[in-house]
Design an enzyme around this catalytic site. Structure first.
Site, PDB file in Angstrom:
ATOM      1  N   ASP A   1     -35.563  -8.427  -7.131  1.00  0.00           N
ATOM      2  CA  ASP A   1     -36.170  -7.094  -7.205  1.00  0.00           C
ATOM      3  C   ASP A   1     -35.712  -6.489  -8.523  1.00  0.00           C
ATOM      4  OD1 ASP A   1     -36.860  -4.429  -7.057  1.00  0.00           O
ATOM      5  OD2 ASP A   1     -35.856  -4.051  -5.128  1.00  0.00           O
TER       6      ASP A   1
ATOM      7  N   TRP B   1     -30.780  -0.709  -2.285  1.00  0.00           N
ATOM      8  CA  TRP B   1     -32.073  -1.417  -2.262  1.00  0.00           C
ATOM      9  C   TRP B   1     -31.956  -2.834  -1.741  1.00  0.00           C
ATOM     10  CZ3 TRP B   1     -35.969   1.432  -1.720  1.00  0.00           C
ATOM     11  CH2 TRP B   1     -36.064   2.669  -2.365  1.00  0.00           C
TER      12      TRP B   1
ATOM     13  N   LYS C   1     -40.644   3.005 -12.336  1.00  0.00           N
ATOM     14  CA  LYS C   1     -39.389   3.173 -13.058  1.00  0.00           C
ATOM     15  C   LYS C   1     -39.571   2.856 -14.545  1.00  0.00           C
ATOM     16  CE  LYS C   1     -37.784   3.648  -8.825  1.00  0.00           C
ATOM     17  NZ  LYS C   1     -37.569   2.638  -7.809  1.00  0.00           N
TER      18      LYS C   1
HETATM   19  C1  LIG Z   1     -37.545   2.380  -6.347  1.00  0.00           C
HETATM   20  C2  LIG Z   1     -37.061   1.045  -5.920  1.00  0.00           C
HETATM   21  C3  LIG Z   1     -37.601   0.388  -4.802  1.00  0.00           C
HETATM   22  C4  LIG Z   1     -38.652   1.010  -3.907  1.00  0.00           C
HETATM   23  O1  LIG Z   1     -39.840   1.180  -4.555  1.00  0.00           O
HETATM   24  P1  LIG Z   1     -41.109   1.774  -3.740  1.00  0.00           P
HETATM   25  O2  LIG Z   1     -42.182   1.719  -4.762  1.00  0.00           O
HETATM   26  O3  LIG Z   1     -40.751   3.155  -3.304  1.00  0.00           O
HETATM   27  O4  LIG Z   1     -41.352   0.865  -2.603  1.00  0.00           O
HETATM   28  C5  LIG Z   1     -37.121  -0.862  -4.488  1.00  0.00           C
HETATM   29  N1  LIG Z   1     -36.170  -1.453  -5.230  1.00  0.00           N
HETATM   30  C6  LIG Z   1     -35.627  -0.855  -6.309  1.00  0.00           C
HETATM   31  C7  LIG Z   1     -34.578  -1.549  -7.086  1.00  0.00           C
HETATM   32  C8  LIG Z   1     -36.052   0.409  -6.683  1.00  0.00           C
HETATM   33  O5  LIG Z   1     -35.523   1.020  -7.752  1.00  0.00           O
END
Ligand SMILES: *Cc1c(COP(=O)(O)O)cnc(C)c1O
Length: 359
Positions: free
Chosen positions: A171, A101, A195
């Site tokens: 993030d 990511w 998540k």
């Molecule tokens: C799932 C995830 C993303 C992407 O999320 P989307 O909603 O599909 O854009 C980005 N960063 C992390 C750490 C993730 O777990």
């Protein structure tokens, strides 16, 4: 019948939340319509929205110096929107690449800012978190971007890295609300909801208010933090159902004792699973012990030929979505906030049983 769902995302939700949502789906609070059918500007929905924000602020200890935005576009949209909102294209930003990511974040930012990859653990196959002292930060960077928890590789910062006076952007899609953090150490925290918070389609952005004044690039008002803040995240129709569900999950989290209590439980769950892996010669996890994720636990079996059998029998034991990410292979158990200790115990018991019969 409900099963234990170890999906990395969209992920398991508290059953009590789903039951509540089901009960009020046709008639929300005596209004005769569902929450989805309400105008986002109605008194009914505005109260839902404001309560959710208030509860999130309380859970995370977010001060008035921060704005909380409820946006669309997923965490991926923020890979571009962070540099677009904070920087000119000629500016420089530092990226710490510790997994899939953060690698994507760095790559997608390149269109909007000069990206300096200050650390990159790909040589270790993303099994480590490098110490801040080893980062090659640029002298004039606008911010330092990290991914607090790498969902695919199961790699997590064990605390907030100390970047001094630099602006830290994180993030936190797969670790938000999973343990106590000091929000004031961050300029921006962003997270896709699917998540640890609720359904896909909602993205939370927690942004320090002085950053709203940064001269960014020319972008649509729906992507502009300052415009969205001024409009209470409603410069267009927000993802109302996701926002409502997030509010339910925040209430549930408060009932569990808040972030501190769920953090203790998450530590216990991770400990149980990692011990089972470490105490066996059949299962293995490649991540450095101090970089192991409490949320996403990848593991391999002694031989990949047994993977399909493992998944098949796990499914029969009501343990689902354990297949590892295609780039890593093996298994991955995602054990977010709503996964109860009994779910992890059931997995550990199944793993022992499988090792006995197939190891
Ligand atoms: C799932 C995830 C993303 C992407 O999320 P989307 O909603 O599909 O854009 C980005 N960063 C992390 C750490 C993730 O777990």
């Amino acid at each position: 019948m409900r099963v234990y769902n170890f999906s990395a995302g969209p992920a398991t939700l508290p059953e009590s939340v789903l039951t509540e949502v089901q009960a009020e789906l046709l008639d929300f609070q005596g209004t005769g319509i569902s929450v989805m059918e309400h105008s986002h500007r109605s008194k009914t929905f505005v109260e839902v929205a404001e309560t959710a924000e208030k509860d999130l602020r309380e859970l995370m200890g977010i001060s008035d110096e921060y704005s909380v935005l409820f946006l669309q576009g997923g965490a991926t949209s923020q890979f571009s929107l962070v540099p677009q909102n904070l920087c000119q294209a000629t500016d420089t930003a530092d990226y710490i690449v510790t997994g899939q990511w953060s690698k994507k974040a760095a790559s997608q930012a390149k269109t909007f800012v000069n990206v300096n990859v200050a650390a990159d653990t790909s040589a270790s196959k993303f099994t480590q978190v490098p110490e801040v002292a080893a980062w090659n930060l640029s002298d004039n960077s606008e911010y330092v971007h990290i991914c607090s928890n790498e969902t695919v590789h199961g790699v997590e910062f064990s605390g907030t890295p100390d970047v001094g006076n630099r602006l830290l952007i994180a993030d936190m899609s797969s670790s938000i609300l999973s343990q106590e953090i000091d929000v004031s150490k961050y300029g921006i925290i962003y997270a896709g909801a699917q998540k640890n918070i609720g359904p896909a389609g909602l993205t939370i952005v927690i942004v320090r208010k002085d950053l709203l004044e940064r001269a960014g690039q020319n972008i649509s008002p729906v992507f502009n933090y300052k415009a969205m803040d001024a409009a209470g995240s409603m410069s267009n129709t927000p993802p109302t159902f996701g926002w409502y569900m997030a509010g339910k999950v925040f209430k549930w989290l408060k009932e569990q004792g808040g972030v501190s209590a769920i953090g203790d439980l998450n530590a216990k769950k991770a400990q149980l699973l990692y011990s089972a892996i470490d105490n066996s010669d059949f299962y293995a996890n490649p991540v450095a012990v101090n970089a192991r994720s409490r949320m996403n636990v990848p593991f391999t079996l002694a031989t990949p030929e047994l993977d399909d059998k493992f998944l098949e029998l796990a499914g029969k034991a009501s343990l689902t979505n354990l297949k590892g990410h295609r780039s890593v292979g093996g298994m991955r158990a995602s054990i977010y906030n709503p996964m109860p200790l009994t779910g992890v115990q059931a997995l550990v018991d199944f793993m022992a049983e499988f090792e006995k019969s197939h190891g």
